[in-house]
Design a protein around this motif. Structure first.
Motif, short mmCIF file in Angstrom:
data_model
loop_
_atom_site.label_atom_id
_atom_site.label_comp_id
_atom_site.label_asym_id
_atom_site.label_seq_id
_atom_site.Cartn_x
_atom_site.Cartn_y
_atom_site.Cartn_z
N GLY A 52 21.23 -21.85 -11.90
CA GLY A 52 21.83 -20.28 -12.26
C GLY A 52 20.85 -19.66 -13.33
O GLY A 52 20.13 -19.05 -12.65
N GLY A 53 21.19 -19.56 -14.51
CA GLY A 53 20.16 -19.20 -15.57
C GLY A 53 20.56 -17.57 -15.56
O GLY A 53 21.32 -16.96 -14.77
N GLY A 54 20.27 -17.22 -16.74
CA GLY A 54 20.51 -15.67 -16.90
C GLY A 54 19.51 -14.97 -17.02
O GLY A 54 19.34 -13.93 -17.90
N ALA A 55 18.47 -15.18 -16.00
CA ALA A 55 17.40 -14.45 -16.17
C ALA A 55 17.59 -13.07 -15.33
O ALA A 55 17.84 -12.60 -14.20
N GLY A 56 17.96 -12.02 -16.45
CA GLY A 56 18.69 -10.81 -15.93
C GLY A 56 17.55 -9.93 -15.65
O GLY A 56 16.29 -10.13 -15.63
N CYS A 57 17.85 -8.74 -15.09
CA CYS A 57 16.82 -7.69 -14.55
C CYS A 57 16.24 -7.22 -15.96
O CYS A 57 17.14 -6.62 -16.76
N GLY A 58 15.04 -7.07 -15.95
CA GLY A 58 14.29 -6.53 -17.17
C GLY A 58 14.10 -5.13 -16.97
O GLY A 58 14.52 -4.27 -16.00
N ARG A 59 13.04 -4.91 -17.89
CA ARG A 59 12.72 -3.56 -17.82
C ARG A 59 11.60 -3.29 -16.59
O ARG A 59 10.95 -4.10 -16.23
N ASP A 60 11.59 -2.15 -16.08
CA ASP A 60 10.56 -1.76 -15.00
C ASP A 60 10.13 -0.32 -15.49
O ASP A 60 10.67 0.63 -15.95
N SER A 61 8.72 -0.01 -14.93
CA SER A 61 8.10 0.97 -15.26
C SER A 61 7.28 1.53 -13.92
O SER A 61 7.07 0.55 -13.11
N LEU A 62 7.12 2.62 -13.93
CA LEU A 62 6.32 3.10 -12.90
C LEU A 62 5.19 4.15 -13.14
O LEU A 62 5.53 4.85 -14.28
N ARG A 63 3.88 3.94 -12.68
CA ARG A 63 2.92 4.70 -13.19
C ARG A 63 2.35 5.16 -11.97
O ARG A 63 2.06 4.37 -11.13
N GLU A 64 1.93 6.48 -11.91
CA GLU A 64 1.29 6.94 -10.67
C GLU A 64 0.10 7.68 -10.98
O GLU A 64 0.08 8.40 -12.14
N GLU A 65 -0.83 7.74 -10.12
CA GLU A 65 -2.20 8.12 -10.49
C GLU A 65 -3.06 8.78 -9.18
O GLU A 65 -2.61 8.00 -8.09
N THR A 91 -7.84 8.55 -3.96
CA THR A 91 -7.42 7.40 -4.06
C THR A 91 -5.96 7.63 -5.09
O THR A 91 -5.85 7.90 -6.18
N PHE A 92 -4.87 7.28 -4.27
CA PHE A 92 -3.59 7.21 -5.07
C PHE A 92 -3.29 5.92 -5.56
O PHE A 92 -3.63 4.92 -4.92
N GLN A 93 -2.66 5.60 -6.64
CA GLN A 93 -2.24 4.41 -6.90
C GLN A 93 -0.85 4.51 -7.72
O GLN A 93 -0.54 5.36 -8.49
N PHE A 94 0.07 3.83 -7.10
CA PHE A 94 1.40 3.68 -7.78
C PHE A 94 1.72 2.08 -8.04
O PHE A 94 1.36 1.00 -7.63
N ARG A 95 1.98 2.08 -9.54
CA ARG A 95 1.97 0.76 -10.02
C ARG A 95 3.27 0.56 -10.44
O ARG A 95 3.60 1.29 -11.63
N THR A 96 4.05 -0.31 -9.93
CA THR A 96 5.32 -0.57 -10.45
C THR A 96 5.40 -1.94 -11.05
O THR A 96 4.63 -2.88 -10.64
N ARG A 97 6.06 -1.99 -12.38
CA ARG A 97 5.69 -3.18 -13.43
C ARG A 97 7.14 -3.47 -13.53
O ARG A 97 8.07 -2.82 -13.94
N TRP A 98 7.66 -4.75 -13.34
CA TRP A 98 9.05 -5.20 -13.49
C TRP A 98 8.85 -6.39 -14.41
O TRP A 98 8.12 -7.58 -14.09
N LEU A 124 10.81 9.48 -12.59
CA LEU A 124 10.87 7.98 -12.69
C LEU A 124 9.61 7.37 -13.45
O LEU A 124 9.67 6.30 -13.96
N ALA A 125 8.63 7.97 -13.28
CA ALA A 125 7.26 7.76 -13.86
C ALA A 125 7.12 7.87 -15.18
O ALA A 125 7.50 8.79 -15.79
N SER A 126 6.41 6.62 -15.72
CA SER A 126 6.22 6.79 -17.35
C SER A 126 4.93 7.28 -17.48
O SER A 126 4.47 7.87 -18.48
N GLU A 127 4.17 7.48 -16.30
CA GLU A 127 2.78 8.14 -16.47
C GLU A 127 2.55 8.52 -15.14
O GLU A 127 2.57 8.14 -14.03
N SER A 128 1.84 9.82 -15.19
CA SER A 128 1.63 10.52 -14.07
C SER A 128 0.25 11.42 -14.11
O SER A 128 0.27 12.42 -14.85
#
Lengths: 579, 495
Positions: free
Chosen positions: A21-34, A48-55, A275-279
């Motif tokens: 089971g476990g309570g590993a809930g959904c954490g913070r996520d962020s998106l940075r695009e460049e 060069t495009f880069q989209f970085r999703t961190r979860w 939605l991006a924290s950095e662009s």
């Protein structure tokens, strides 16, 4: 408060080990695009495009199933199949390292997939097969053609790029499909994985008809676990979606090397993805001429950033799409660069490490694969790992392997060779070669072409058979000393490969794929043979049948046939009595 | 021939016995009924009734003041066998049931029935209650879906999901306008609180997996119409079919499993299109602002209240009221599984299933229908395999495929046998195994090889041989015919 509690619960869970089971809930996520724009010599522009999703979530445990920015399709794949790290690249065209310099992220022509599995996966081959099938469904690519004949397990070339404590290479699988053609149908699902799709942010520039009207197109997906913070007690998952295109602005711009976003993509930027924290848009404005003048871009950038990337000092003009001042004057951002003097001979310094490969030999029986590896560093020698995967139908003769540098034989300090098995697995050759300073190393190996069964030929066998690119991995010593730059500040492309110390940087290069002709049978032959024998049989049968069924009459001699009449005419002339 | 046996215990409370009871209690009685599916198939249903009087404990339990309390007190006294039912017949004057209500169906596998004078009247009432709690002719017909001729099935029957070994439930929050709305939903908590109890109960039927996602810039396929009167946007019922397609492209298929997916979408309309209301066929707004698509899932439109003052800065933060949303989604989930209370006489009272979302007898209903459907599926699958073999004679059936076929047949037979015995649980297990085996046999990759030459290709190869050989034969045949004709003519001339 709730977030902190969830985090604490996760840490406790990690300490307690796996618990149901476990309570590993959904954490913070962020998106940075460049977007990084690099002017290349001869008027090419690399974007060069880069989209970085961190979860910040524990994907592995399989309990997390609530997705926000991280695409569900990939997240489920990672948790269901026990993937630790996944790297998929689909590429059309070839990055010309010699002309264009070191690429930010190169990929071999066609499709490349390499995956590290979790140690908990018992049957890696089965998981690999399943994974490639699912990925082929997600990305509309023929990755389902990955099987044991093109899969290898390299021992040294591919190390995990993310967080990993064990590097047991039995958990690694690597495959390249050089024949794969990349087109719009692969781009659309790739774009769909982006949280903003192609509706907002940098992704509005991704217009398929422009992207594929280019010299080089490479799109990639990299998934890896990374440290959540500096203390590295918890794991975060990172998804990088990168896309590199090289536009030939010289030929499309009527002989002018000037370029702008609108001219390349036929779109301009109007906003950041909400939605991006950095662009950010980076433009490489490093000086190209002798006077060391920076290139001038319009409009004025929000800031200028200096970094040492791949052993070179680069200067970047940075446009921060989230800064409100950027869209004050005009509603859209159209970065453009006009060359002050068009005749500027912007000569790219040759990269320190580059390589070429070709097939030698003549005839259809034997041949040889030659690889030339250049080290143009003026005074430093460095080792390079060379990985060759050759399909089984080219039978390599390992005793003919020669490595020659500056006229002398160069003994590899590590060599790993796995011979091929017919129709089962390819050849795998991995070598650690020392490259002396300012040298060219020539690696040759001879092969014999095998005969295939008639069903094994592709529909166009005379096109030839592809041999996938060989891979060069090296820690290249830097010419200038590298400082510890803030990785978060510089373009994110630097941060996929782990940078070691300040004196060298990691480079992975791919050579050209090879096209080898195999002896090809005449496929119409069986039918020709059938036709011919059948005709012979039919003629024999016909006469035999006639012989058996005809009734023979004794015929009254008539005036005779044409031959007789002719003969009589001749006889008449000769004065001989007719027949 | 499938026979469904339902064990029913009829328990008479003191004073509830009809006057015309022939035999002394306890006694057994069997009722049989035929449910026609089509001309060739029919299903026999058999109700094995045991009539007895109450025990002391049951009598005490029936002394409760309300039906709910009695139901709760009676629950531990019954055997919890799946598919078996217990009917408590209470005296006509009993105050347990409200006025005008003749039958009360509880949360578990029991019902309270008011005694009604004659035995015959009681029997029909018992029959009705039993059918509500187990299966009806239409639910069995729906299970034979692909064999029933078109038009005979109601809309409801076609709405049901096909029986499967597992289902995937995906909740998606569609936010087409992330610039104006930052939407948060606590889906994890909502799933744990409202969905999981239902799925725990349903876990007997199939495996379920639940996940959720948030999709940005996902728009509906139709532009809603602006209504000046209410200054709101309207989606009319006839445009709803076009809503799903463009959204579905973004949903992401279930690449990692083969189970059918149930999609539940929560759509927060863009700021320029809100508030958005769904209209039904008569033009009245739908109260729940939601609709469902048969065998696919449901969509709910969740309007964000207009800001009180126009200078509220964008984006607006929205916290979704999950109770309101889950109420709708759970109702849709029940509908998709065919658990609706249609065709219910007005004098019947059903207990709301409460927190679990599903009563025990509803689970039984589902199991009856799914078992029959599984058996039908197995027989269809195996029949088509046999037809395929008839068509392409040179397909090789390997030993493992053959053993799967045998196993499927054996499991299906045991499922039928268990159904006839009234062991619902065992029958369902066997039918599940039969489905697994038959699908495995049918989709075995060795059957899919494209190396079977079609006959026309073989013919093409042999033409070069046959054509030249046929020429002299044909010529001599025509000659024979011509000679025969001449010979026929000659005697007539002689005449």
């Amino acid at each position: 408060g709730a977030m902190a509690a969830a985090g604490l619960g996760l840490v406790l869970l990690l300490m307690a080990g796996p618990s149901p089971g476990g309570g590993a809930g959904c954490g913070r996520d962020s998106l940075r695009e460049e977007l990084l724009l690099t002017p290349l010599p001869a008027g090419d522009v690399a974007a060069t495009f880069q989209f970085r999703t961190r979860w910040d979530a524990e994907l592995q445990r399989g309990t997390v199933s609530h997705y926000r920015l991280f695409p569900k399709a990939l997240g489920r794949l990672v948790s269901a199949l026990g993937v630790k790290e996944l790297h998929l690249a689909l590429t059309q065209g070839f990055w010309r390292t010699q002309m264009w310099g070191q690429p930010p992220l190169q990929a071999p022509a066609g499709a490349e997939l390499w995956v590290w599995f979790q140690p908990t996966v018992t049957d890696v081959d089965k998981a690999w097969k399943e994974l490639s099938n699912i990925l082929s469904g997600i990305f509309c690519a023929s990755l389902n053609f990955i099987d044991s004949t093109n899969t290898v397990t390299p021992t040294a070339s591919f190390k995990p790029l993310g967080l990993a404590n064990g590097t047991d290479h039995h958990l690694l699988r690597y495959a390249v499909l050089p024949r794969e053609v990349v087109c719009t149908e692969n781009l659309t699902p790739w774009k769909k994985l982006l949280p903003c799709g192609s509706k907002a942010g940098l992704a509005v520039l991704l217009k398929a008809e422009r992207l594929f009207h280019s010299s080089y197109h490479s799109q990639a997906v990299h998934i890896r676990p990374i440290c959540r913070d500096a203390s590295c007690l918890a794991v975060s998952w990172e998804l990088r979606q990168t896309l590199t295109v090289v536009f030939d602005s010289f030929s499309s711009g009527q002989g002018k090397k000037d370029w702008s976003l609108f001219r390349m993509f036929s779109r301009t930027l109007t906003d950041a993805c909400p939605l991006a924290s950095e662009s950010k848009v980076y433009v490489d404005i490093s000086p190209k001429n002798k006077e060391k003048e920076l290139l001038e871009v319009t409009p004025a950038p929000t800031s200028v950033h200096e970094a040492i990337v791949q052993g070179e000092k680069r200067t970047y003009a940075v446009y921060d799409l989230l800064s409100p001042s950027l869209f004050n004057t005009s509603r859209s951002l159209n970065v453009q660069l006009k060359w002050a003097r068009p005749q500027d001979s912007s000569e790219m310094p040759t990269p320190i490490l580059h390589a070429q490969r070709y097939v030698g030999g003549y005839g259809l029986q034997t041949g040889q694969i030659c690889t030339l590896i250049h080290n143009t560093h003026p005074y430093r020698a460095f080792p390079v790992i060379l990985l060759e995967t050759v399909p089984w139908y080219l039978r390599l003769y390992v005793h003919t392997l020669t490595i020659i540098t500056k006229g002398k034989e160069n003994k590899p300090s590590y060599i790993h060779y796995q011979p091929a098995q017919d129709r089962r697995r390819p050849h795998l050759l991995e070598m650690l070669i020392q490259l002396p300073a300012n040298s060219i190393t020539k690696v040759t190996i001879q092969f014999e072409r095998a005969l295939l069964k008639w069903t094994e030929y592709p529909p166009d066998p005379n096109h030839g058979f592809y041999v996938s690119s060989s891979v060069l991995s090296a820690l290249v010593p830097s010419v200038i000393a590298m400082k510890d730059v803030d990785v978060e500040q510089s373009p994110l492309f630097t941060s996929l490969f782990p940078s070691s110390d300040g004196s060298s940087y990691f480079v992975r290069l791919y050579t050209e794929p090879l096209l080898v002709n195999l002896p090809t049978p005449d496929f119409s032959m069986p039918y020709n043979v059938i036709c011919l024998t059948c005709t012979v049989v039919a003629v024999c049968y016909g006469s035999f049948y006639n012989l058996l069924t005809r009734t023979f009459h004794v015929e009254e001699p008539s005036r005779g046939g044409l031959a007789k009449r002719l003969a009589n005419i001749i006889r008449k002339f000769r004065g001989v009595p007719p027949l | 021939q499938i026979q469904l046996t339902v064990p029913v215990a009829v328990v008479f409370a003191p004073g509830a016995m009809p006057g015309d009871l022939l035999k002394p209690l306890p006694f057994r009685d069997v009722r049989e009924m035929e449910i026609p599916v089509n001309q060739r198939t029919s299903v026999a249903s058999r109700y094995e009734m045991v009539f007895r009087s109450t025990t002391a404990q049951e009598e005490a339990a029936l002394d409760a003041t309300t039906a709910q309390e009695a139901d709760a007190a009676l629950h531990p006294l019954q055997d919890a066998l799946l598919g078996s039912l217990t009917m408590y017949v209470v005296p006509e004057t009993s105050s347990l049931l409200p006025q005008g209500i003749t039958a009360y169906v509880g949360k578990h596998r029991s019902a309270l029935v008011r005694a009604g004078g004659h035995l015959a009247a009681l029997r029909t009432r018992l029959q009705q209650v039993t059918q509500v709690m187990s299966f009806t002719a239409s639910s069995i017909a729906a299970a034979f879906m692909d064999r029933v001729p078109d038009g005979q099935l109601g809309l409801d029957a076609r709405r049901h999901l096909k029986s499967s070994l597992g289902y995937e439930i995906t909740f998606s929050l569609l936010n087409p306008d992330p610039k104006s709305h930052v939407v948060d939903w606590d889906i994890e908590d909502a799933v744990n609180r409202y969905v999981q109890p239902v799925l725990d109960k349903l876990s007997l039927v199939a495996n379920f997996s639940v996940d959720s996602q948030i999709l940005y810039y996902a728009v509906l396929g139709v532009t809603p119409r602006f209504d000046k009167e209410s200054s709101s946007f309207l989606l009319s019922a006839h445009s709803l079919p076009h809503v799903i397609n463009p959204v579905e492209a973004r949903l992401g298929s279930s690449a990692a499993s083969l189970y059918p997916v149930l999609n539940f979408l929560l759509y927060v309309p863009e700021r320029s299109h809100s508030p958005l209301y769904i209209q039904d066929k008569d033009g009245a707004p739908v109260r729940t602002n939601a609709f469902h698509s048969p065998r696919w899932g449901g969509i709910m439109v969740y309007n964000v209240e207009a800001p009180t003052s126009p200078e509220v800065s964008l984006p607006r933060h929205v916290d979704v009221d999950m109770v309101r949303v889950m109420e709708v989604f759970l109702a849709q989930l029940r509908l998709l599984f065919g658990l609706s209370w249609e065709e219910l006489p007005p004098e019947f009272l059903l207990e709301t299933p409460g927190n679990e979302g599903l009563a025990d007898w509803e689970l039984d209903r589902l199991l009856w229908a799914h078992t029959v459907e599984n058996i039908a599926t197995v027989s269809t699958t195996l029949t088509s395999l046999a037809q395929l073999l008839d068509k392409i004679g040179n397909i090789v059936i390997k030993d493992d495929v053959a053993s799967e076929v045998y196993r499927a047949v054996a499991s299906a037979q045991s499922a039928v046998a268990e159904l006839a015995e009234g062991h619902l649980h065992l029958a369902f297990q066997a039918s599940k195994e039969a489905v697994t085996s038959s699908e495995r046999a049918f989709f075995d990759p060795s059957l899919l090889h494209l190396l079977y030459f079609p006959d026309d290709q073989k013919f093409a190869i042999y033409i070069p041989l046959f054509l030249p050989m046929a020429v002299p034969i044909l010529i001599s045949l025509t000659k024979i015919v011509r000679e025969a004709r001449q010979r026929k003519k000659e005697p007539t001339k002689m005449d």
